[in-house]
Design an enzyme around this catalytic site. Structure first.
Site, short mmCIF file in Angstrom:
data_model
loop_
_atom_site.label_atom_id
_atom_site.label_comp_id
_atom_site.label_asym_id
_atom_site.label_seq_id
_atom_site.Cartn_x
_atom_site.Cartn_y
_atom_site.Cartn_z
N ILE A 1 0.85 -1.20 0.00
CA ILE A 1 0.00 0.00 0.00
C ILE A 1 0.88 1.24 0.00
O ILE A 1 1.81 1.35 0.81
CB ILE A 1 -0.90 0.06 1.28
N HIS B 1 0.54 4.27 1.36
CA HIS B 1 -0.36 4.92 2.32
C HIS B 1 -0.48 6.41 2.04
O HIS B 1 0.49 7.04 1.58
CB HIS B 1 0.18 4.73 3.75
C1 LIG Z 1 3.96 -7.20 7.06
C2 LIG Z 1 4.44 -5.91 6.47
C3 LIG Z 1 3.56 -5.06 5.84
C4 LIG Z 1 3.99 -3.84 5.34
N1 LIG Z 1 3.12 -3.08 4.61
C5 LIG Z 1 3.54 -1.90 4.10
C6 LIG Z 1 2.68 -1.12 3.30
O1 LIG Z 1 1.58 -1.53 2.95
N2 LIG Z 1 3.10 0.10 2.92
C7 LIG Z 1 4.31 0.60 3.27
O2 LIG Z 1 4.60 1.74 2.95
N3 LIG Z 1 5.19 -0.16 3.96
C8 LIG Z 1 4.84 -1.39 4.36
N4 LIG Z 1 5.71 -2.18 5.04
C9 LIG Z 1 7.08 -1.69 5.26
C10 LIG Z 1 7.94 -1.87 4.01
O3 LIG Z 1 7.74 -3.13 3.45
C11 LIG Z 1 9.40 -1.66 4.41
O4 LIG Z 1 9.53 -0.38 4.98
C12 LIG Z 1 10.37 -1.75 3.24
O5 LIG Z 1 10.11 -2.84 2.41
C13 LIG Z 1 11.78 -1.83 3.80
O6 LIG Z 1 12.66 -1.85 2.71
P1 LIG Z 1 14.22 -1.96 2.96
O7 LIG Z 1 14.86 -1.77 1.63
O8 LIG Z 1 14.61 -1.03 4.04
O9 LIG Z 1 14.45 -3.44 3.54
P2 LIG Z 1 14.44 -4.85 2.77
O10 LIG Z 1 13.41 -4.92 1.74
O11 LIG Z 1 14.43 -5.90 3.82
O12 LIG Z 1 15.84 -4.86 2.04
C14 LIG Z 1 17.05 -5.02 2.73
C15 LIG Z 1 17.97 -5.84 1.86
O13 LIG Z 1 19.26 -5.88 2.46
C16 LIG Z 1 19.82 -7.15 2.23
N5 LIG Z 1 20.87 -7.37 3.23
C17 LIG Z 1 20.72 -7.48 4.58
N6 LIG Z 1 21.91 -7.67 5.18
C18 LIG Z 1 22.84 -7.69 4.18
C19 LIG Z 1 24.24 -7.88 4.16
N7 LIG Z 1 24.94 -8.07 5.28
N8 LIG Z 1 24.88 -7.87 2.97
C20 LIG Z 1 24.20 -7.67 1.80
N9 LIG Z 1 22.85 -7.51 1.77
C21 LIG Z 1 22.18 -7.50 2.94
C22 LIG Z 1 18.63 -8.09 2.39
O14 LIG Z 1 18.86 -9.33 1.78
C23 LIG Z 1 17.52 -7.28 1.75
O15 LIG Z 1 17.33 -7.62 0.40
C24 LIG Z 1 5.34 -3.44 5.50
C25 LIG Z 1 6.24 -4.31 6.11
C26 LIG Z 1 5.81 -5.56 6.55
C27 LIG Z 1 6.78 -6.53 7.09
#
Ligand SMILES: Cc1cc2nc3c(=O)[nH]c(=O)nc-3n(C[C@H](O)[C@H](O)[C@H](O)COP(=O)(O)OP(=O)(O)OC[C@H]3O[C@@H](n4cnc5c(N)ncnc54)[C@H](O)[C@@H]3O)c2cc1C
Length: 477
Positions: A47, A49
């Protein structure tokens, strides 16, 4: 030496790469998984939001509202599916109605348009909402997106503009010196001036490799049901429960592909890699969903999944630069996806504090669109088939996906390398048969296109092989 190393190719790492790719910089993304968007960014409610509910003045509020407003142009440029369908927060009791009134005030402070709907108007626009509903808060700017496709689109565009992507490589150690940082992975050592830590639930551990101030992120699991797309009418907005201290609660929403999501649960866990689903938790999800709708067509259930929120005790995003040149993007719980376009602008500003940024002359702003055959007219399909007969070879009967589309998904920058990678990019295996018919055909195409043996094709990460040995004729060890 790299100018920037981005750790993690979820939506935050992908957005950072996309934003910074327009500058004359040498950028490397290091991702431990076999594909981008394979962790939290590929397993959430999807979503965008509107931003009516985060507490005014928090980073969540600021970045959510700005992020939401930036999505139309980005999705158009990158050919990513995004629809502003609006959300409805459903109140069934007097207490919940009182919370809706507070949310209206909150929305005003966050500058988000909302409208309170009475029971009659609500049921006119959403006949499947529970009869117990007495009021609802409409937020028309809320949208739905395909978050995996978004990650792929962002990284593909960044790669089209020269960014490098190393998959299946884990950052294990970081050493700081006067020039910058040495990033030590399980495959090599890379020098860089700047690090962007976008490692999701592991971002605390990555930050703790460098910074004196130590962080702890606690994974909070959310579990979902996925329903198939079906032709009978059902909900057309995202239906939210009234939020509580545990978060936004269970929702019922259509997805960009016409499927329906029901969930998520909310449970703190210890293991950052535990993405299993649990029957009792999902039973509770259904119970909660019945507070939103009177009917859930469970006969269309095709899948369950779970994603992990990166909870930080501040309950807000933590975006900082405690050590010069080391930028943290952590604690990115919901609305982290909605906020990501704005989060990356903040990261870009932090990079500017360290490096003089010069725009490229040959920057490519848009991504070559996908073929999306099942959305084309017969004439358009015919024209494509005349150019390339692979578009006539229907690999996935449920979702109507041709060989030509699968080959394209593999050959692009940031192309698919696994069955799940193909499935999430162009959807073979997403339909009712869940890959029963098309999976072996997809494997054959992957084997041919990647020049690997059928036995070496994996479903997802290392070791998830489908085939072990030949059953007839010659045997393999
Ligand atoms: C149940 C749920 C529902 C949600 N619903 C929503 C929603 O509807 N709307 C919204 O706005 N947000 C939502 N969120 C939040 C949103 O999904 C997250 O804020 C966002 O996906 C985070 O992205 P990121 O890139 O920070 O983390 P991630 O997508 O986890 O990416 C981090 C990456 O880093 C990599 N990594 C980790 N450690 C290492 C390492 N040591 N070396 C190399 N690579 C590494 C991992 O493999 C991963 O691919 C939701 C989250 C959840 C869990």
């Amino acid at each position: 030496m790299y100018d920037i190393i981005i750790i993690g190719a979820g939506v935050n790492g992908a957005f950072a790469a996309y934003r910074l790719a327009k500058y004359k910089l040498n950028i490397l993304i290091i991702e431990k998984e076999i594909d981008v968007g394979n962790e939290t960014s590929g397993a959430n409610s999807a979503i965008v939001h509107s931003g009516y509910d985060p507490h005014p003045g928090t980073l969540k509020a600021k970045l959510n509202v700005l992020g939401n407003s930036l999505y139309d142009e980005i999705c158009q440029d990158l050919d990513v599916e995004f629809k502003r369908i609006g959300s409805l927060t459903i109140a069934c009791t007097d207490e919940e109605v009182a919370i809706l009134d507070e949310l209206v005030e909150n929305a005003k402070l966050n500058n988000v348009p909302v409208e309170l709907l009475d029971k009659e108007t609500l049921h006119k626009i959403e006949p499947f909402v529970t009869e117990k509903a007495v009021k609802a808060l409409l937020a028309p700017t809320a949208g739905i997106i395909n978050p995996f496709e978004l990650c792929v689109g962002l990284v593909e565009n960044a790669m089209d503009n020269g960014v490098k992507l190393n998959l299946e490589e884990k950052v294990e150690k970081i050493i700081k010196d006067e020039q910058g940082y040495a990033v030590v992975t399980d495959k090599g050592i890379y020098l860089t001036k700047i690090i962007i830590n976008a490692a999701g639930v592991f971002a605390d551990e990555v930050s703790n490799l460098v910074n004196e101030k130590k962080y702890q992120l606690i994974p909070r699991k959310g579990e979902y049901f996925v329903l198939d797309h079906f032709s009978e009418p059902y909900v057309t907005h995202t239906l939210f429960s009234v939020p509580s201290s545990k978060g936004k609660g269970v929702l019922v929403t259509p997805s960009t592909h016409g499927n329906y999501l029901i969930g998520p649960s909310s449970m703190f866990i210890d293991d950052k890699e535990d993405e299993a689903t649990n029957k009792d938790t999902l039973d509770e999800v259904i119970k909660q969903a019945y507070r939103l709708v009177d009917k859930i067509p469970m006969n269309h259930l095709i899948r369950e999944f779970a994603g992990l929120r990166a909870y930080h005790e501040s309950n807000d995003f933590v975006i900082n630069q405690l050590t010069p040149g080391f930028i943290n993007v952590l604690g990115m719980q919901s609305p982290g996806l909605a906020s990501a376009p704005a989060t990356s602008l903040m990261v870009e500003e932090m990079v500017k504090e360290n490096l003089k940024l010069v725009l490229k002359d040959d920057y490519i702003k848009t991504r070559r669109p996908l073929y999306r055959l099942n959305k084309k007219s017969l004439e358009e399909r015919d024209a494509l088939i005349r150019q390339n007969p692979q578009f006539a070879n229907m690999i996935c009967r449920c979702e109507q996906i041709s060989e030509g589309e699968i080959v394209d998904a593999i050959r692009r920058n940031c192309g698919a390398r696994t069955i799940k990678g193909v499935k999430k990019r162009v959807r073979p295996g997403f339909g009712k048969c869940q890959g029963g018919f098309c999976e072996p055909l997809v494997m054959k195409i992957l084997s041919r296109e990647l020049g690997i043996d059928m036995k070496d094709v994996t479903y997802n990460n290392r070791g998830s092989y489908i085939l072990q040995n030949k059953t007839k004729g010659e045997t393999n060890d």
